[in-house]
Design a protein around this motif. Structure first.
Motif, short mmCIF file in Angstrom:
data_model
loop_
_atom_site.label_atom_id
_atom_site.label_comp_id
_atom_site.label_asym_id
_atom_site.label_seq_id
_atom_site.Cartn_x
_atom_site.Cartn_y
_atom_site.Cartn_z
N SER A 1 1.18 -1.33 0.11
CA SER A 1 0.17 -0.20 0.40
C SER A 1 0.48 1.20 -0.25
CB SER A 1 -1.31 -0.18 1.60
OG SER A 1 -1.12 0.73 1.53
N TYR A 2 2.31 1.06 0.76
CA TYR A 2 3.14 2.44 1.69
C TYR A 2 3.03 2.90 -0.70
CZ TYR A 2 6.97 5.49 1.97
OH TYR A 2 7.45 6.97 2.58
N GLN A 3 3.76 1.67 -1.22
CA GLN A 3 4.75 1.73 -2.46
C GLN A 3 3.50 2.14 -3.96
OE1 GLN A 3 6.43 -2.15 -3.16
NE2 GLN A 3 8.21 -1.75 -1.56
N ASN A 4 2.24 1.93 -3.48
CA ASN A 4 1.24 1.84 -4.36
C ASN A 4 0.45 3.74 -4.63
OD1 ASN A 4 2.31 -0.15 -5.72
ND2 ASN A 4 0.51 -1.38 -4.44
N ASP A 5 0.52 3.65 -2.94
CA ASP A 5 -0.25 4.75 -2.58
C ASP A 5 0.24 5.83 -0.60
OD1 ASP A 5 -1.65 7.12 -2.66
OD2 ASP A 5 -3.84 5.80 -2.70
N PRO A 6 1.07 5.97 -0.49
CA PRO A 6 1.50 6.83 0.39
C PRO A 6 0.54 7.09 1.05
CG PRO A 6 2.73 7.58 -1.13
CD PRO A 6 2.36 6.96 -1.61
N VAL A 7 -0.14 8.13 0.53
CA VAL A 7 -1.45 8.93 0.75
C VAL A 7 -2.14 7.96 2.00
CG1 VAL A 7 -2.84 10.25 0.56
CG2 VAL A 7 -0.45 10.52 -0.65
N ARG A 8 -2.56 7.00 1.08
CA ARG A 8 -3.88 6.22 1.27
C ARG A 8 -3.16 5.31 2.66
NH1 ARG A 8 -6.07 0.89 -1.80
NH2 ARG A 8 -3.88 0.15 -0.65
N SER A 9 -1.83 5.03 2.38
CA SER A 9 -1.08 4.65 4.29
C SER A 9 -1.51 5.77 5.03
CB SER A 9 0.15 4.37 3.95
OG SER A 9 0.08 2.61 2.70
N ALA A 10 -1.60 6.54 4.91
CA ALA A 10 -1.40 8.11 5.88
C ALA A 10 -2.57 8.53 6.26
CB ALA A 10 -0.91 8.82 5.34
N ILE A 11 -3.48 7.97 5.49
CA ILE A 11 -4.66 7.89 6.06
C ILE A 11 -5.43 7.15 7.02
CG2 ILE A 11 -7.37 8.32 5.53
CD1 ILE A 11 -6.12 10.07 3.09
N GLU A 12 -5.10 5.81 6.18
CA GLU A 12 -5.59 4.43 7.36
C GLU A 12 -5.34 4.75 8.18
OE1 GLU A 12 -4.81 1.60 4.81
OE2 GLU A 12 -6.16 1.35 2.96
N LEU A 13 -3.70 5.15 8.93
CA LEU A 13 -3.44 5.26 9.78
C LEU A 13 -3.76 5.96 10.80
CD1 LEU A 13 -0.66 4.32 12.35
CD2 LEU A 13 0.38 5.89 10.92
N VAL A 14 -4.07 7.25 9.99
CA VAL A 14 -4.66 8.32 10.93
C VAL A 14 -6.80 7.81 11.66
CG1 VAL A 14 -6.29 10.10 10.86
CG2 VAL A 14 -4.10 9.83 10.01
N LEU A 15 -7.31 6.89 10.69
CA LEU A 15 -8.12 6.17 11.29
C LEU A 15 -8.02 5.11 12.14
CD1 LEU A 15 -9.65 6.36 7.83
CD2 LEU A 15 -10.72 7.13 9.31
N VAL A 16 -6.68 4.13 11.78
CA VAL A 16 -7.02 3.11 13.26
C VAL A 16 -6.47 4.48 14.63
CG1 VAL A 16 -5.00 1.76 13.27
CG2 VAL A 16 -5.83 1.60 11.26
N ILE A 17 -5.52 5.15 14.73
CA ILE A 17 -5.41 5.63 16.07
C ILE A 17 -6.73 6.56 16.28
CG2 ILE A 17 -4.21 7.89 17.22
CD1 ILE A 17 -1.95 7.45 14.60
N PHE A 18 -7.77 7.46 15.13
CA PHE A 18 -8.88 7.84 16.03
C PHE A 18 -10.17 6.60 16.41
CE2 PHE A 18 -13.19 8.42 14.99
CZ PHE A 18 -13.25 9.16 16.03
N PHE A 19 -9.75 5.32 15.85
CA PHE A 19 -10.83 4.70 16.44
C PHE A 19 -10.07 3.50 17.60
CE2 PHE A 19 -11.60 -0.55 16.34
CZ PHE A 19 -12.96 -0.68 16.76
N ILE A 20 -9.10 3.59 17.71
CA ILE A 20 -8.65 3.56 19.17
C ILE A 20 -8.92 4.42 20.67
CG2 ILE A 20 -6.09 2.83 20.11
CD1 ILE A 20 -5.35 1.68 17.59
#
Length: 521
Positions: A37-56
């Protein structure tokens, strides 16, 4: 600890955490996904990380803030005082004076109903307050079938339709009604009142346009309220006013996105007893591209050569009406309601009609009785002829012979609606309450002389679903339900009794007020 030692310690912690994480089942898959995911679309990986942190963070946060006290702490005596002062709202509104008067004099029937009914006080009276138009209650074959079905299927299905509540007798009844009316399909509901009030919201939503007659009954009005559609009212039975409104609706739409448009009306009106011009309605609906819902609650089993309703009586093909809604609880002496129409219209209701999907299915005994009474009407059309002869005999005694009341019902309607003549209301300056009181006293006087009739009950129609201009008011009326179970002589005698009861009550009231009355017939 210098910077080099700190970096070494941090690298050691990361290696240890990575080693522990790799022992978790599925961790390798997650790592491959993150790298890809990071290689193909690093922006999406960053958004997913933010969402995981928000969910926790959301899971770990408390449901409300405990840092501040946001309520007032009361003393024990203050709590007791508030509890003593609290008075709950009543579940039922208090009875009006008219309702109390009616409840005190309400007759109570002992045993089965019929043309001659026994009351708990031991008197036997002529029953003209029941919808038993063809005396099916006394039919031995129907009773035998009902008892047999009860022993086979039990009291009720105890479940909703489409699940374990649907039984073979329900499917047979639906097929019988569809064949009887000449439509593609039919759906049977468990309660007559909730049928039309559920069919309307199943098809009409917010933003749709419904054009309705001002005199439609309470169950239709509840359906209109539930649909949240844009309601437009036309004058009762006025086809010219209806066409003007339809023209305005089409003109206002212009070239906008096509909005679903419906006409909702009754075949025989509950509040007035008269009927509509169905061929003219069909012509207008086709001309302006509206759909039509026709409530045949009071005309199904009544109008037409074999009781098929208004379509048969006015020679209209049933397929030209989009939805025909009716009752199985009136002249058929069964229970429940139905909606007949095209197959897709019927199947849509099995998923979207609230009172179908969220109610227990119709008891099997009621379904069988409906099928049996339909067969009797088809094979014995003379039943309807006998009932219509009794209707003529009853009307001959009441209208135009009475100086006080007039009949507003259609000629073949077995429910005779009697209202006070307009000149009587104007000359006596009678309010709605005055009229209701006079008519209730007429009911009591007729019962004292051995004939049981009733009044047209005024439903609690909310202003939010009624005509905005306030031009429609349900006029108080008497209801006389004619049955073929009585002879012509009995009907004529009952009609004379009712006429004399009305005359006696109004004359007595007028004399007490020293009013000048017209000569009595």
């Amino acid at each position: 600890m210098d910077l080099h030692e700190l970096q070494s310690q941090l690298a050691l912690w990361l290696d240890e955490a990575s080693y522990i994480f790799q022992k978790v089942p599925g961790s390798a898959v997650l790592i491959r996904y993150v790298r890809s995911s990071y290689q193909n679309d690093p922006v999406r990986s960053a958004i997913e990380l933010v969402l995981v942190i928000f969910f926790i963070r959301y899971l770990l946060s408390p449901s409300y803030s405990t840092s501040k006290q946001n309520f007032i702490k009361l003393r024990e005596d203050e709590i007791d005082e508030l509890v003593d002062e609290w008075v709950p709202e009543p579940l039922v509104a208090p009875q009006t004076a008219m309702e109390e008067l009616e409840a005190e004099r309400l007759p109570v029937i002992a045993g089965p109903t019929g043309p001659k009914t026994k009351l708990v006080n031991g008197r036997t009276v002529t029953n003209l307050a029941s919808y038993n138009f063809y005396n099916f209650n006394a039919n031995d074959e129907i009773k035998k079938k009902a008892i047999q079905t009860l022993r086979t299927y039990g009291v009720g299905p105890c479940g909703p339709p489409q699940f374990y509540g649907t039984q073979d007798v329900h499917m047979k009844t639906e097929a019988d009604i569809a064949s009887y009316l000449g439509t593609e399909a039919c759906i049977v509901y468990a309660q007559a009142f909730s049928t039309i009030s559920s069919v309307i919201p199943a098809f009409c939503k917010r933003g749709d346009i419904i054009v309705a007659d001002k005199a439609v009954n309470y169950s239709i009005r509840k359906g209109l309220e539930g649909s949240r559609s844009n309601i437009k009212w036309y004058d009762h039975g006025d086809m010219e006013d209806l066409e003007r409104i339809m023209q305005r609706v089409v003109r206002e739409q212009g070239r906008k996105k096509l909005t679903r448009r419906f006409i909702v009306t009754e075949a025989l009106f509950e509040t007035t007893g008269d009927s509509i011009d169905l061929p003219k309605l069909i012509e207008l609906k086709e001309k302006y591209k509206f759909r039509m819902m026709l409530d045949e609650t009071w005309s199904f089993g009544v109008l037409g050569r074999t009781g098929r309703g208004l379509t048969e009586a006015q020679n209209v093909d049933a397929s030209q009406v989009d939805m025909i809604i009716g009752s199985l609880a009136g002249p058929l002496c069964a229970g429940g309601g139905f909606c007949a129409g095209a197959t897709d219209v019927v199947e849509h209701q099995r998923l979207m009609a609230a009172s179908y999907t969220f109610s227990a299915a119709l008891p099997a005994m009621m379904a069988v009785v409906a099928s049996e009474t339909l067969n009797l009407l088809q094979s014995n059309p003379e039943m309807l002829l006998q009932c219509r002869e009794n209707i003529k005999s009853m009307k001959a005694q009441l209208d135009p012979r009475s100086d006080w009341v007039m009949c507003t019902s259609a000629p073949e309607n077995p429910i005779i609606i009697l209202v006070l003549k307009p000149e009587i209301v104007r000359s006596r300056r009678l309010s709605i309450e005055d009229q209701e009181r006079l008519l209730q006293e007429s009911v009591d006087e007729a019962l004292a002389n051995g004939v049981m009739i009733t009044r047209l009950k005024r439903s609690p129609i909310a202003e939010s679903i009624g005509p905005k201009d306030g031009s429609w008011v349900i006029q108080p009326a008497l209801k006389v339900c004619v049955t073929s179970g009585l002879s012509k002589k009995d009907i004529e005698k009952a009609g004379v009794t009712i006429r004399h009861a009305i005359t006696k009550v109004i004359t007595r009231k007028a004399n007490s007020k020293k009013l000048t009355l017209p000569p009595v017939a």
